[in-house]
Design a protein around this motif. Structure first.
Motif, PDB file in Angstrom:
ATOM      1  N   GLU A  56     -32.124  -0.349 -28.728  1.00 38.94           N
ATOM      2  CA  GLU A  56     -31.770  -1.629 -29.362  1.00 38.94           C
ATOM      3  C   GLU A  56     -30.389  -2.095 -28.907  1.00 38.94           C
ATOM      4  N   LYS A  57     -29.441  -1.181 -28.875  1.00 38.76           N
ATOM      5  CA  LYS A  57     -28.082  -1.512 -28.432  1.00 38.76           C
ATOM      6  C   LYS A  57     -28.088  -1.917 -26.966  1.00 38.76           C
ATOM      7  N   LEU A  58     -28.820  -1.169 -26.136  1.00 39.33           N
ATOM      8  CA  LEU A  58     -28.840  -1.438 -24.705  1.00 39.33           C
ATOM      9  C   LEU A  58     -29.445  -2.799 -24.397  1.00 39.33           C
ATOM     10  N   ARG A  59     -30.499  -3.137 -25.066  1.00 39.02           N
ATOM     11  CA  ARG A  59     -31.166  -4.413 -24.778  1.00 39.02           C
ATOM     12  C   ARG A  59     -30.244  -5.594 -25.047  1.00 39.02           C
ATOM     13  N   THR A  60     -29.436  -5.478 -26.061  1.00 35.83           N
ATOM     14  CA  THR A  60     -28.466  -6.541 -26.357  1.00 35.83           C
ATOM     15  C   THR A  60     -27.475  -6.695 -25.206  1.00 35.83           C
ATOM     16  N   ILE A  61     -27.032  -5.578 -24.650  1.00 35.22           N
ATOM     17  CA  ILE A  61     -26.074  -5.605 -23.534  1.00 35.22           C
ATOM     18  C   ILE A  61     -26.728  -6.160 -22.276  1.00 35.22           C
ATOM     19  N   LEU A  62     -27.921  -5.672 -21.948  1.00 36.30           N
ATOM     20  CA  LEU A  62     -28.582  -6.087 -20.712  1.00 36.30           C
ATOM     21  C   LEU A  62     -28.988  -7.554 -20.743  1.00 36.30           C
ATOM     22  N   HIS A  63     -29.188  -8.079 -21.939  1.00 38.36           N
ATOM     23  CA  HIS A  63     -29.591  -9.483 -22.069  1.00 38.36           C
ATOM     24  C   HIS A  63     -28.547 -10.422 -21.472  1.00 38.36           C
ATOM     25  N   HIS A  64     -27.294  -9.987 -21.427  1.00 38.94           N
ATOM     26  CA  HIS A  64     -26.208 -10.845 -20.943  1.00 38.94           C
ATOM     27  C   HIS A  64     -25.842 -10.549 -19.487  1.00 38.94           C
ATOM     28  N   CYS A  65     -26.602  -9.689 -18.821  1.00 43.09           N
ATOM     29  CA  CYS A  65     -26.288  -9.328 -17.431  1.00 43.09           C
ATOM     30  C   CYS A  65     -27.355  -9.875 -16.481  1.00 43.09           C
ATOM     31  N   SER A  66     -26.908 -10.426 -15.354  1.00 41.03           N
ATOM     32  CA  SER A  66     -27.841 -10.966 -14.351  1.00 41.03           C
ATOM     33  C   SER A  66     -28.209  -9.855 -13.368  1.00 41.03           C
TER      34      SER A  66
END
Length: 821
Positions: free
Chosen positions: A602-612
């Motif tokens: 859950e934490k990782l998905r939030t971070i990856l959502h903002h990375c291209s």
């Protein structure tokens, strides 16, 4: 509440009998091949079939371990082996290899597949993938808590099996390469040399002012014991409670199984936890390395380890009061009863720990055979013994004898309930109808005809008494309906005979019910579902070059050279890394860790959502689903997915994978046999300190250099400040990742940059460099080495190039040339 299975280990036939007679619902065991306990006694096919028959008569299931990684050249042998297991009627196979799972699912209809703890299964997404692929049950990683397990059972709806007692691995099972890389004995192939049970020093790697830490067993875990908390585990939604111990003696199996049987039954009946001093004392005496409640019940890191001693401690007996060097006797006030023939061990400050079987002991100078708690006695023992040394009772001879009686040949504790009807009518044979609750039915008639009674007529009581005489059979008659005509007679011997015949036939029915019969499977069928394969290997095409890195400064040094792709793993500065790579026109993939629990995802998905990102390097199964179905990015399987055979590649391709990284345990010869479909990227690591362990418990947990703030360590990850030094002076650096887990890497880097010519015959589309603790000059040297050699071996215009000589002082060729057994 659903039924809870108690699953017991069996490393021998005697251990299987001990487990069944003491209350196991199911047994797991290994054959002579493809099992993760290659050094256990194990079962040949004849003994295995005998074991399956013995278990099935008594209503006990048998699961066979095929929980090792398999090479392509072993596939045919594997299928032949599973065919034999299938026909003898085993209830399930326990598998580690994704390719083996795929193969069994395709070829053996109805055979249950249980995914081994060797798969390191730890999150709902990965488990759901396996459920959809045909798994009936998963054995969870031993690093999960009750809270983690409850989340998984709620999300997946699959059968869940967890370990509740026995030895723990220091590393996540299936992700440990330490034994493999330092000695060629692969844990993934069932041959672990247990390097975690050896002594190490802890050394600072970057602070010369910090002194080294003295030798101890910094990776030796305590044994798991949850008997007092079994209700919490049951309430988490699990299906099966598993005891570790296929290397243990039958007496151990008997003790632990009967203790946990008592605990489970007590909870299911009364909803109370078992806390009987005698039971706890027994399982402590039978074997312990100190006990822990484990990750399961949230033991602290320091409570996970036993740094003083890696083997059995026994029970504390007292301290040496004095030692008579001439008579070789020490005096002690004992805290436990003790007998001649018991085993003891003395813990000295010296490296030597004298011990052995008690042959002679004295009380008030008189030779005695036993002593009671509180007695002051003298025991004869040779060795270096000092006043104040701790004494432990490591063997209780009487306990061992008592345990042996629970599974002796003349004992039948395991009873299956059966029911019956009997009809006795003048001028007709006696008719006996017997059945069990599994649908097995027997009908028997006597050859002798029932006659008119001349003297004493047969009574219903006498008839029932003789039909109930099941003696040492595995059956218990619950109810017998009697239809008896008056004033008739039949010899008791005839009644006994028809009872014996009925029971013998019922035994055969229970044995044969699970038997199957398929013919040996032809090779063409084994490989018929393989996808279209490359017919021509690539020889001259220049492979891509990728690099795995976790720090910005290292990244900048790498990008001074031509590079096709970066795998970046540090989420703290992932966005900055992506920006730097994009500015250089270099692909950037997120390198996932090999462990991502549900809360981590859950934490990782939030971070990856903002990375291209351009893609994901998947270190575990769960993130494949995220990459392919949620963010629609290319996904490459990392080495921790253990790609060792063509069937595993096919399995992953069906899940949408775009590429694979070949297992670092494969040699060049076996890599060459891999059948790889068109469009699949194939990556091989040619440089790097390979991870040898991934663990939840840091080696620093047992020393005063650690403040037990593991979460804060994750705020400064990938630093490699400490190392473990083994008895051969090899130093293994370790660090924390973003999630607070410890990663231990090999002491020397893998280096085959100067051997690229040997890779030309293989279908490799990408070479990978893994950077860990290298300083900038070292990184630049490796990058220069790599490009010079790639151009020399793969570029048609090589006149101006020469092979670049290796300038690294110490390195390893890994398994590229030696392989693993």
């Amino acid at each position: 509440m659903k039924e809870i299975e108690l699953l017991a280990p069996a490393g021998s036939y005697e251990a299987l009998v001990a487990a069944i007679q003491n209350g196991a619902d199911a047994i797991y065991l290994g054959g002579m091949v493809f099992g993760a306990r290659a050094y256990a006694t194990n079962f040949d096919l004849e003994t295995l079939e005998k074991a399956v028959d013995y278990a099935h008569v008594r209503g006990v299931k048998v699961y066979v371990t095929i929980n090792t990684l398999v090479k392509d050249r072993e596939i045919v042998e594997l299928v032949d082996y599973v065919t034999k297991l299938y026909n003898m009627g085993i209830d399930a196979v326990i598998v580690q290899d994704l390719g083996v799972m795929k193969l069994i699912n395709e070829l053996f209809s109805g055979l249950e597949i249980h995914c081994s703890t060797q798969m390191a299964l730890h999150n709902s997404q990965g488990i759901m993938m396996l459920k959809k692929a045909g798994a009936k049950r998963v054995v969870l990683a031993r690093e999960l808590s009750i809270k983690d397990i409850r989340e998984i059972t709620r999300n997946t709806g699959i059968e869940i099996e967890v370990f509740v007692h026995g030895a723990l691995c220091y590393c996540y099972s299936g992700l440990c390469l330490m034994s493999s890389l330092i000695g060629g004995r692969s844990g993934n192939r069932g041959r672990c040399a247990q390097p975690c049970r050896r002594t190490y020093e802890i050394l600072p790697l970057k602070d010369d002012k910090t002194s080294k830490i003295q030798k101890a067993y910094y990776m030796s875990t305590r044994d798991l014991k949850t008997i007092e908390n079994i209700g919490k585990i049951i309430e988490s939604g699990v299906t099966s409670l598993k005891i570790e111990g296929r290397m243990k003696k039958p007496q151990y199996v008997a003790s632990i199984v009967r203790s946990y049987r008592k605990s489970i039954d007590n909870y299911m009946l009364n909803k109370t936890q078992l806390n009987q001093e005698a039971t706890v004392k027994e399982i402590t005496q039978i074997f312990n390395r100190k006990f822990t409640k484990g990750y399961l019940l949230n033991s602290s890191p320091e409570e996970m380890l036993n740094v003083e001693k890696p083997n059995n401690r026994g029970i504390f007996l007292g301290r040496v009061e004095n030692y008579d060097g001439k008579g070789k006797k020490f005096k002690i006030k004992i805290l436990e009863d003790i007998r001649q023939g018991d085993g003891i061990e003395i813990w000295s400050n010296k490296s030597e720990n004298p011990g052995g079987i008690i042959n002679k002991m004295y009380k008030e100078n008189k030779l005695i055979h036993e002593a009671k708690k509180g007695d002051i006695i003298e025991i004869q023992l040779f060795g270096t013994i000092n006043k104040g040394d701790e004494v432990y009772k490591t063997l209780d001879l009487q306990l061992m004898r008592d345990l042996e009686k629970t599974y002796s040949h003349d004992i039948e504790n395991r009873k299956v309930k059966i029911y019956g009807e009997v009809n006795v009518e003048r001028g007709m044979p006696l008719k006996l109808h017997v059945w069990d609750m599994e649908g097995n039915t027997v009908h028997k008639e006597t050859e002798t005809i029932v006659e008119e009674a001349e003297k004493v007529p047969l009574t219903a009581k006498k008839l029932t008494e003789n039909l109930r005489k099941l003696g040492n059979t595995p059956f218990q008659l619950e109810d017998m309906k009697v239809e008896l005509q008056s004033n008739v007679a039949l010899p008791i011997s005839i009644i006994n005979q028809v009872r014996r015949e009925a029971i013998e036939e019922l035994v055969k029915l229970r044995i044969n019910k699970s038997k199957r019969m398929i013919k040996p499977i032809e090779q063409s069928k084994i490989f018929e579902n393989q996808r279209t394969l490359h017919t021509k290997k690539r020889h001259t095409t220049l492979p891509k070059l990728s690099a795995k890195v976790d720090g910005i400064q290292q990244l900048k040094n790498i990008l001074e050279f031509p590079i096709d792709r970066i795998y970046y793993g540090n989420i703290l500065d992932l966005q900055e890394a992506v920006k730097i790579c994009k500015e250089k026109g270099v692909e950037v993939y997120y390198r996932s860790p090999s462990i991502l629990k549900d809360k981590d995802q859950e934490k990782l998905r939030t971070i990856l959502h903002h990375c291209s990102l351009d893609g994901i390097l998947a270190g575990e199964l769960g993130i494949i689903d995220y990459g392919k179905n949620i963010v629609d990015l290319p996904v490459i399987a990392d080495t921790t997915l253990n790609v060792m055979n063509s069937k595993t590649i096919s399995f992953l391709q069906e899940k949408g994978i775009d590429g694979i990284t070949i297992s670092t345990e494969l040699d060049l010869k076996n890599i060459k046999t891999l059948e790889i479909s068109d469009g699949i990227e194939t990556e091989a690591i040619i440089y790097g300190k390979l991870p040898v362990m991934i663990t939840e418990t840091c080696p620093l947990a047992s020393i005063n250099k650690c403040h037990h703030q593991c979460n804060s360590c994750s705020q400064n990850p990938f630093q490699y400040l400490w190392g473990l030094k083994d008895e051969k002076k090899a130093v293994f650096p370790f660090t924390k990742d973003n999630w607070g887990r410890t990663i231990i890497v090999n002491n020397h880097p893998l280096y085959i940059i100067d051997k690229m010519d040997d890779l030309k015959e293989l279908y490799i589309t990408s070479f990978r460099l893994d950077f860990t603790d290298e300083e900038p000059p070292g990184i630049r040297r490796i990058m220069a080495d790599c490009w010079n050699n790639m151009k020399y071996y793969y570029d048609e215009n090589t006149n101006n190039h020469k092979p670049y000589e290796n300038k690294i002082d110490r390195f390893t060729r890994g398994h590229y040339y030696r392989g693993v057994e």
